[in-house]
Write a protein that holds these residues in place. Structure first.
Motif, short mmCIF file in Angstrom:
data_model
loop_
_atom_site.label_atom_id
_atom_site.label_comp_id
_atom_site.label_asym_id
_atom_site.label_seq_id
_atom_site.Cartn_x
_atom_site.Cartn_y
_atom_site.Cartn_z
N SER A 10 56.12 -35.35 -3.63
CA SER A 10 54.35 -35.99 -3.12
C SER A 10 53.69 -34.79 -2.78
O SER A 10 52.89 -33.80 -2.99
CB SER A 10 54.16 -36.47 -2.25
N ALA A 14 50.39 -31.90 -4.22
CA ALA A 14 49.14 -31.25 -3.70
C ALA A 14 49.67 -29.79 -3.91
O ALA A 14 48.32 -29.44 -3.74
CB ALA A 14 49.89 -32.09 -1.78
N GLN A 40 42.14 -31.80 1.28
CA GLN A 40 42.72 -31.82 2.45
C GLN A 40 44.31 -32.88 2.39
O GLN A 40 43.72 -33.33 1.22
CB GLN A 40 41.26 -33.05 3.00
N ARG A 41 44.95 -32.41 3.30
CA ARG A 41 46.42 -32.90 3.85
C ARG A 41 46.55 -33.68 4.78
O ARG A 41 45.90 -33.92 5.25
CB ARG A 41 47.63 -32.32 3.28
N GLU A 42 46.88 -35.11 3.96
CA GLU A 42 47.13 -36.19 5.25
C GLU A 42 48.66 -36.83 4.89
O GLU A 42 48.95 -36.90 4.19
CB GLU A 42 46.15 -36.83 5.31
N VAL A 49 53.25 -36.45 1.26
CA VAL A 49 51.62 -36.26 1.88
C VAL A 49 50.75 -36.50 0.45
O VAL A 49 50.76 -36.85 -0.51
CB VAL A 49 51.65 -34.75 1.30
N ASP A 50 49.65 -37.28 1.27
CA ASP A 50 48.79 -37.58 0.55
C ASP A 50 47.42 -37.19 0.47
O ASP A 50 47.07 -35.54 1.64
CB ASP A 50 47.96 -38.45 1.29
N SER A 51 47.18 -36.22 -0.86
CA SER A 51 45.64 -34.86 -0.76
C SER A 51 44.47 -35.34 -1.44
O SER A 51 44.39 -36.35 -2.82
CB SER A 51 46.70 -33.65 -1.28
N GLU A 74 50.41 -21.62 -2.22
CA GLU A 74 50.83 -22.78 -2.82
C GLU A 74 51.80 -23.35 -3.40
O GLU A 74 52.58 -23.88 -4.44
CB GLU A 74 49.62 -23.51 -3.50
#
Length: 100
Positions: A10, A14, A40-42, A49-51, A74
């Motif tokens: 993940s 991202a 945006q990441r969370e 991580v979700d982006s 990155e």
């Protein structure tokens, strides 16, 4: 796929999206009306991580430098995640060798 691999993958996804966002922003610097994108990441509920990519308004004179630095960060993050996968594979191989 185990938990560590899923979390690392993940992060790699991202990082890849982050490079794409930075490339989009740099490629469209001279394009009038082109949206500026931001990643945006969370934290994901299952780990990792979700982006998501969002469009931001306004102009920023330091944006090209920021985009290039973000792309480099990155790439470094992607390489670090790849190193984690390699290390996990080595550790699993060692564990299997001991059990055999």
């Amino acid at each position: 796929m185990n938990d560590v691999t899923g979390v690392v993958l993940s992060g790699m996804r991202a990082a890849q999206r982050g490079v794409q966002v930075a490339a989009h922003n740099v490629a469209n610097l001279a394009t009038t009306g082109a949206p500026r994108l931001q990643l945006q990441r969370e934290a994901a509920a299952q780990g990792g991580v979700d982006s998501r990519v969002i469009s931001t308004g306004g102009t920023d004179p330091s944006a090209p430098l920021g985009d290039l630095l973000a792309a480099k960060a990155e790439v470094v993050a992607f390489a670090a995640d790849a190193a984690l996968i390699r290390r996990e594979d080595q550790m699993l191989g060692s564990l299997l060798d001991r059990q055999a």
